[in-house]
Design an enzyme around this catalytic site. Sequence first.
Site, PDB file in Angstrom:
ATOM      1  CG  ASP A 142      -1.963   1.008   1.286  1.00 17.66           C
ATOM      2  OD1 ASP A 142      -2.381   1.448   0.200  1.00 17.66           O
ATOM      3  OD2 ASP A 142      -2.408   1.371   2.399  1.00 17.66           O
ATOM      4  CG  HIS A 143      -0.401   4.905  -0.037  1.00 15.51           C
ATOM      5  ND1 HIS A 143      -0.728   5.861  -0.962  1.00 15.51           N
ATOM      6  CD2 HIS A 143      -1.553   4.578   0.595  1.00 15.51           C
ATOM      7  CE1 HIS A 143      -2.030   6.109  -0.888  1.00 15.51           C
ATOM      8  NE2 HIS A 143      -2.542   5.335   0.035  1.00 15.51           N
ATOM      9  N   GLY A 194      -7.646   8.336   7.204  1.00 16.92           N
ATOM     10  CA  GLY A 194      -7.907   8.645   8.614  1.00 16.92           C
ATOM     11  C   GLY A 194      -9.361   9.015   8.828  1.00 16.92           C
ATOM     12  CB  SER A 214     -12.055   3.997   7.677  1.00 13.34           C
ATOM     13  OG  SER A 214     -11.336   2.813   7.474  1.00 13.34           O
ATOM     14  CG  ASN A 235      -6.972   0.817  -0.249  1.00 17.71           C
ATOM     15  OD1 ASN A 235      -7.354   0.016  -1.107  1.00 17.71           O
ATOM     16  ND2 ASN A 235      -5.723   1.233  -0.159  1.00 17.71           N
ATOM     17  CG  ASN A 286      -5.011   1.327   7.968  1.00 16.99           C
ATOM     18  OD1 ASN A 286      -4.990   0.403   8.773  1.00 16.99           O
ATOM     19  ND2 ASN A 286      -4.011   2.183   7.857  1.00 16.99           N
ATOM     20  CB  THR A 287      -9.047   4.717   9.913  1.00 18.00           C
ATOM     21  OG1 THR A 287      -8.028   5.312   9.115  1.00 18.00           O
ATOM     22  CG2 THR A 287      -9.193   5.514  11.184  1.00 18.00           C
TER      23      THR A 287
HETATM   24 ZN    ZN Z   1      -4.394   5.074   0.718  1.00 13.95          ZN
END
Ligand code: ZN
Length: 293
Positions: free
Chosen positions: A85-86, A179, A210, A229, A231-232
């Site tokens: 990722d990134h 975020g 998120s 995607n 994550n948060t």
């Molecule tokens: Zn990203």
Amino acid sequence: MPLVHGTEIFEAARKGHYCVGAFNTNNLEWTRAILGAAQEKNVPVLIQTSMGAAKYMGGYELCKGLIEATVKSMDITVPVIIHLDHGNFEAAKEAIAAGYNSVMFDGHDLPFAENVEKTKEIVKLAHAKGISVEAEVGSIGGEEDGVIGEGELASVEEAKELAATGIDFLAAGIGNIHGQYPANWTGLHFDRLQEIADAVDLPLVLHGGSGIPQDQVKKAISMGISKLNINTECQLAFAKATREYIEAGKDQEGKGYDPRKLLAPGTEAISDTVKEIIGWMGTRPVKLVPEEI
Ligand SMILES: [Zn+2]
């Protein structure tokens, strides 16, 4: 071993107007929770490490080895894509060398011509090994020094140029943010997403999944987003469950301090979050038989 590169999975998702989740891992618990949730829902899953997470865990080879061994020990049979990722240029090369199934080269902070040239190099290296490549056009907003930026809206012309490098999927900045989303966030730019989806013949990726309202995500999926995607949301779920365990004093009851007990509620919370997202996102059960690699 059901490890696959991303191309067929995301093309199938694009044609079927559904989306496959890409979840970030940080350690063993995260890895087990994500893989177990995908297996339970019988859907393909992309498990990804950021450069920071890979550094934290001990490098790309360790991440790849951990995920691969966990797939095996948990008898996971759904397709699993190990993705970077990134990644910057060096990280993408390292992940390719370590045997990831897929990499994102994020050159959004480079001058655009250099982003294109470096993307071409990564595509060449990756495709020689059957590894899929994601690139980013525009930029994803997020917090920097306490200020939450909106990101840079992807240009349709640049999206076309980046797509022509031979990449397998394209992430576009359309007002999405990494975020937590601020209260005054104005929503996704669907007009720009439509223009890009019309101009580019590739599965598209939505970062910062998120916190975007479900109806907006579903609309974006119907317009060509094939990879979401997350994550948060998993981080928040893990932190909340762990805090509740400690605040209830459970770490002080019997052997509640045992890390295998202390980390269990957080791990379960990640699993529940992943299953819930897969559910409302509408990822389809596996139909195609992936090539084993
Ligand atoms: Zn990203």
